[in-house]
Design a protein around this motif. Sequence first.
Motif, mmCIF file in Angstrom:
data_model
loop_
_atom_site.group_PDB
_atom_site.id
_atom_site.type_symbol
_atom_site.label_atom_id
_atom_site.label_comp_id
_atom_site.label_asym_id
_atom_site.label_seq_id
_atom_site.Cartn_x
_atom_site.Cartn_y
_atom_site.Cartn_z
ATOM 1 N N THR A 122 0.844 -1.180 0.000
ATOM 2 C CA THR A 122 0.000 0.000 0.000
ATOM 3 C C THR A 122 0.889 1.243 0.000
ATOM 4 O O THR A 122 1.795 1.346 0.826
ATOM 5 C CB THR A 122 -0.892 0.026 1.251
ATOM 6 O OG1 THR A 122 -1.612 -1.203 1.327
ATOM 7 C CG2 THR A 122 -1.866 1.190 1.189
ATOM 8 N N PRO A 123 0.672 2.174 -0.933
ATOM 9 C CA PRO A 123 1.498 3.393 -0.954
ATOM 10 C C PRO A 123 1.421 4.122 0.375
ATOM 11 O O PRO A 123 0.350 4.250 0.963
ATOM 12 C CB PRO A 123 0.857 4.225 -2.073
ATOM 13 C CG PRO A 123 0.122 3.242 -2.916
ATOM 14 C CD PRO A 123 -0.339 2.164 -1.988
ATOM 15 N N LYS A 124 2.565 4.588 0.831
ATOM 16 C CA LYS A 124 2.612 5.280 2.118
ATOM 17 C C LYS A 124 2.278 6.754 1.943
ATOM 18 O O LYS A 124 2.785 7.416 1.058
ATOM 19 C CB LYS A 124 4.001 5.134 2.743
ATOM 20 C CG LYS A 124 4.319 3.715 3.174
ATOM 21 C CD LYS A 124 5.686 3.642 3.824
ATOM 22 C CE LYS A 124 5.996 2.211 4.266
ATOM 23 N NZ LYS A 124 7.333 2.110 4.894
ATOM 24 N N GLY A 125 1.419 7.227 2.822
ATOM 25 C CA GLY A 125 1.158 8.653 2.885
ATOM 26 C C GLY A 125 1.872 9.221 4.105
ATOM 27 O O GLY A 125 2.617 8.517 4.783
ATOM 28 N N VAL A 126 1.636 10.476 4.376
ATOM 29 C CA VAL A 126 2.202 11.093 5.562
ATOM 30 C C VAL A 126 1.453 10.557 6.784
ATOM 31 O O VAL A 126 0.223 10.488 6.786
ATOM 32 C CB VAL A 126 2.054 12.625 5.490
ATOM 33 C CG1 VAL A 126 2.645 13.289 6.727
ATOM 34 C CG2 VAL A 126 2.726 13.164 4.226
ATOM 35 N N GLN A 282 -8.278 -0.426 -10.722
ATOM 36 C CA GLN A 282 -7.258 -1.311 -10.154
ATOM 37 C C GLN A 282 -6.127 -0.497 -9.525
ATOM 38 O O GLN A 282 -5.537 -0.902 -8.527
ATOM 39 C CB GLN A 282 -6.697 -2.251 -11.235
ATOM 40 C CG GLN A 282 -7.718 -3.223 -11.806
ATOM 41 C CD GLN A 282 -8.342 -4.098 -10.725
ATOM 42 O OE1 GLN A 282 -7.650 -4.619 -9.853
ATOM 43 N NE2 GLN A 282 -9.656 -4.251 -10.772
ATOM 44 N N THR A 283 -5.815 0.645 -10.128
ATOM 45 C CA THR A 283 -4.773 1.514 -9.571
ATOM 46 C C THR A 283 -5.213 2.070 -8.230
ATOM 47 O O THR A 283 -4.430 2.126 -7.276
ATOM 48 C CB THR A 283 -4.466 2.674 -10.543
ATOM 49 O OG1 THR A 283 -4.180 2.140 -11.836
ATOM 50 C CG2 THR A 283 -3.270 3.488 -10.064
ATOM 51 N N THR A 284 -6.475 2.459 -8.135
ATOM 52 C CA THR A 284 -7.006 2.994 -6.880
ATOM 53 C C THR A 284 -7.055 1.926 -5.797
ATOM 54 O O THR A 284 -6.891 2.227 -4.608
ATOM 55 C CB THR A 284 -8.428 3.566 -7.110
ATOM 56 O OG1 THR A 284 -8.441 4.304 -8.325
ATOM 57 C CG2 THR A 284 -8.838 4.484 -5.975
ATOM 58 N N MET A 285 -7.261 0.676 -6.199
ATOM 59 C CA MET A 285 -7.400 -0.430 -5.242
ATOM 60 C C MET A 285 -6.154 -0.634 -4.386
ATOM 61 O O MET A 285 -6.231 -1.207 -3.305
ATOM 62 C CB MET A 285 -7.716 -1.734 -5.987
ATOM 63 C CG MET A 285 -9.116 -1.803 -6.574
ATOM 64 S SD MET A 285 -10.401 -1.968 -5.317
ATOM 65 C CE MET A 285 -10.120 -3.669 -4.800
#
Length: 304
Positions: A122-126, A282-285
């Motif tokens: 999962t992409p990391k946010g702040v 799929q990108t949003t998933m």
Amino acid sequence: MNNHAFSNEIRMFWGHFKNELKLTNKSKYTIISYSTTINSFIEFVEQYQKVLNFTNLKKIDIMNFLEYKNLVLEKHTELAMSSKKLYITHLKTFFSFINENLDLDIKISTIFKINIKISKRTPKGVEKKDVKILEEYLKNLKLNNFLNIRNSLLIKVLLYSGARRGELEVLETKNFIKDKELYIINTVGKGDKERILYISSTYIKEELSYYIRNNIEYIATTKSGKIMDGSQIYRSLNNIYKKLGIKYSGVHILRHTFAKNMLAKDVNIVTVKELLGHASIQTTMIYTNPNQKEVQKAYLNTIK
């Protein structure tokens, strides 16, 4: 040099391939990314002991290129798997272009049959505590000079609308259309596609008013009135992160934060897809992976 003629041929084809990328509306960041890979490959070819040409290129030569990248970057560990995959994808696409235009029989499927598996994360946010620090900074920032006003506007547009860096670079005050409590922002997104961003008018009312009063057209503008490029925006944000003592870098981290915040508030994933300007759901998933606390809670519920 053993491969001087070959490297010159690659340079020539890179010029033609770059024109194709431009003609097919690839973003400037895509072109820069290809340029980095192919120029590195040319450097590798020029110092490579084996005499190369388009017909004797083998899989082992591509593997040696990846090892060369390790050495040049002076990494203590191997290249990230994502970087390896990107290099291979770039070179495969580039050599397919050469194959088509030279009418050769470069064994693309054999040479680039290198299966690199990348674990999905999962992409990391702040982090929440750092978002609070950033928002506190924005809240207390005195909007009494241009740099403070500009920095406030840049961060807010990124953090609260999910804009990309490339979109921010071309964003003008005329693109902001007031509609009751919102600014509807018309911009040009990835792949040169028009898309719409939204941001609450209360967030940026004061900053945008300053820009309009002073006839400043572009949102990302230097003190001397020049339009900022991506690297200038990147450095500007990094200086702020450093000043605040939060360990992040770049622009995209704020876009990830926006996406994760939307999903945390139970916004429908199809709506989040539109807000982010993704071509595929799929990108949003990738933002929807449950955290460990959610997994534990689900497990405990099943055994009660």
